[in-house]
Design an enzyme around this catalytic site. Structure first.
Site, PDB file in Angstrom:
ATOM      1  N   MET A  38      33.496  84.227  50.347  1.00  0.00           N
ATOM      2  CA  MET A  38      32.274  84.050  49.555  1.00  0.00           C
ATOM      3  C   MET A  38      31.188  85.066  49.888  1.00  0.00           C
ATOM      4  O   MET A  38      30.264  85.273  49.111  1.00  0.00           O
ATOM      5  CB  MET A  38      31.739  82.619  49.719  1.00  0.00           C
ATOM      6  CG  MET A  38      32.577  81.616  48.930  1.00  0.00           C
ATOM      7  SD  MET A  38      32.021  79.918  49.106  1.00  0.00           S
ATOM      8  CE  MET A  38      30.440  79.955  48.262  1.00  0.00           C
ATOM      9  N   GLY A  69      29.760  73.483  55.187  1.00  0.00           N
ATOM     10  CA  GLY A  69      28.301  73.547  55.127  1.00  0.00           C
ATOM     11  C   GLY A  69      27.827  73.569  53.678  1.00  0.00           C
ATOM     12  O   GLY A  69      28.547  73.149  52.761  1.00  0.00           O
ATOM     13  N   ARG A  72      35.207  73.787  61.657  1.00  0.00           N
ATOM     14  CA  ARG A  72      35.083  73.755  63.121  1.00  0.00           C
ATOM     15  C   ARG A  72      34.640  72.371  63.577  1.00  0.00           C
ATOM     16  O   ARG A  72      35.225  71.778  64.478  1.00  0.00           O
ATOM     17  CB  ARG A  72      34.063  74.836  63.538  1.00  0.00           C
ATOM     18  CG  ARG A  72      33.781  74.923  64.996  1.00  0.00           C
ATOM     19  CD  ARG A  72      32.870  76.099  65.279  1.00  0.00           C
ATOM     20  NE  ARG A  72      31.559  75.967  64.600  1.00  0.00           N
ATOM     21  CZ  ARG A  72      30.603  76.881  64.644  1.00  0.00           C
ATOM     22  NH1 ARG A  72      30.786  78.011  65.315  1.00  0.00           N
ATOM     23  NH2 ARG A  72      29.469  76.702  64.016  1.00  0.00           N
ATOM     24  N   THR A  73      33.617  71.848  62.912  1.00  0.00           N
ATOM     25  CA  THR A  73      33.146  70.489  63.231  1.00  0.00           C
ATOM     26  C   THR A  73      33.834  69.517  62.281  1.00  0.00           C
ATOM     27  O   THR A  73      33.524  69.473  61.081  1.00  0.00           O
ATOM     28  CB  THR A  73      31.607  70.408  63.062  1.00  0.00           C
ATOM     29  OG1 THR A  73      31.019  71.512  63.756  1.00  0.00           O
ATOM     30  CG2 THR A  73      31.051  69.100  63.586  1.00  0.00           C
ATOM     31  N   LYS A 132      17.427  76.612  49.316  1.00  0.00           N
ATOM     32  CA  LYS A 132      18.066  75.884  48.205  1.00  0.00           C
ATOM     33  C   LYS A 132      17.864  74.368  48.282  1.00  0.00           C
ATOM     34  O   LYS A 132      17.812  73.698  47.262  1.00  0.00           O
ATOM     35  CB  LYS A 132      19.563  76.202  48.146  1.00  0.00           C
ATOM     36  CG  LYS A 132      19.843  77.636  47.699  1.00  0.00           C
ATOM     37  CD  LYS A 132      21.331  77.912  47.580  1.00  0.00           C
ATOM     38  CE  LYS A 132      21.580  79.397  47.368  1.00  0.00           C
ATOM     39  NZ  LYS A 132      23.017  79.710  47.242  1.00  0.00           N
TER      40      LYS A 132
END
Ligand code: ATR
Length: 278
Positions: free
Chosen positions: A224, A142, A163-164, A76
């Site tokens: 998702m 992300g 998480r990050t 993408k």
């Protein structure tokens, strides 16, 4: 998946979905159903693009007279880069990702991204859940999370937990039209109206370290991913939330792409039902 492209047929417009891997794609079936419903004379096939040969594959399709293509993982962002023009929603989202290419008569490529509107249409139209004035939690920061942010217009607040932490902070900076903040998973401490799992943790059946308190009986928990019960869905269900997977979003993003190419809106409900029963 076709190893060889379909034979050219007079009067038939050809489309494809490009990805790697691609054999699992449900897009050919979805678009075939849309075409049947709306009497559109098209073909739509899955094409495996080599990891280092995405652009070459697109150029080859254009040479063969294809009219457009959908793009899936992992292309993408590459798709965005080869576009000559972009839709307003791609530009304003700043996500740098495109999932729908239209091959124009002058040889140029126009890019759009229908993921966000696909999610919104599934949530609002199919699941009957209003986003307006709602408190929304997005898990993950992300590409998938970035791609849906512009579809949450009207929300009262958006929290992004990842998480990050730095990635969550970065995404939050791009949200202008409602209250927004970044969080860790562990420090979440209240229920949300809508919780979207935009992480890929479900792929490996990994549970996210989120507390049960984020779910309530009036929450919609939206995974998702589709095709499997993820630990996120199990946890949400156990805490009384309404749970949905991403199958509806898949069909809705395809319907928007079909509309871009053909100018007609197919009915999505029968196609979602058909895929669920398959
Ligand atoms: P995508 O395009 O699917 O969004 P991505 O850009 O690689 O893919 O993002 C994956 C997201 O899932 C990220 O938010 C990632 O968290 P990090 O930013 O910390 O890497 C999240 N993710 C993937 N595996 C995870 C796991 N086991 N636990 C928690 N988060 C996970």
């Amino acid at each position: 998946m076709t190893e060889k492209y379909a034979e050219p047929l007079i009067g038939v417009d050809r489309y494809a979905v490009l990805g790697n891997p691609i054999a699992h794609s449900k897009s050919p079936l979805i678009h075939a159903e849309f075409a049947k419903q709306t009497n559109q004379n098209i073909t739509y096939e899955a094409v495996l693009a080599p990891l280092d040969g995405f652009e070459a594959t697109v150029r080859d399709l254009i040479k063969q007279g294809y009219k457009g293509a959908n793009v899936t993982v992992p292309f993408k962002f590459e798709a965005y880069k080869i576009c000559d023009s972009l839709s307003a929603r791609v530009v304003s989202s700043g996500s740098g990702a495109v999932n729908t290419l239209t091959f124009l008569n002058n040889g140029k490529i126009h890019g759009d991204n229908t993921d966000g509107v696909g999610l919104r249409n599934d949530i609002v139209q199919n699941l009957g859940f209003s986003i307006v004035n709602k408190h929304i939690l997005i898990l993950g920061a992300g590409g998938a999370a970035h791609g849906i942010l512009n579809s949450l217009v009207g929300a009262s607040s958006i929290v992004i937990a990842n998480r990050t932490h730095e990635r969550a902070l970065e995404l939050v900076m791009g949200i202008q039209d409602c209250e927004a903040r970044a969080s860790t998973f562990e420090s979440l401490e209240k229920p949300y109206d809508l919780i979207v799992n935009a992480t890929s943790a479900g792929l490996t059946d990994t549970a996210l370290p989120v507390p049960d308190i984020i779910f309530s009986k009036s929450s919609l928990a939206y995974e998702m991913m589709y095709g499997r019960e993820t630990p996120f869905m199990t946890q949400a269900r156990a805490n009384g939330a309404q749970v949905a997977d991403g199958l509806g979003m898949l069909v809705e993003q395809a319907a928007e792409a079909f509309y871009i190419w053909r100018g007609v809106r197919p009915q999505t409900a029968p196609v979602i039902a058909q895929l669920r029963n398959a």
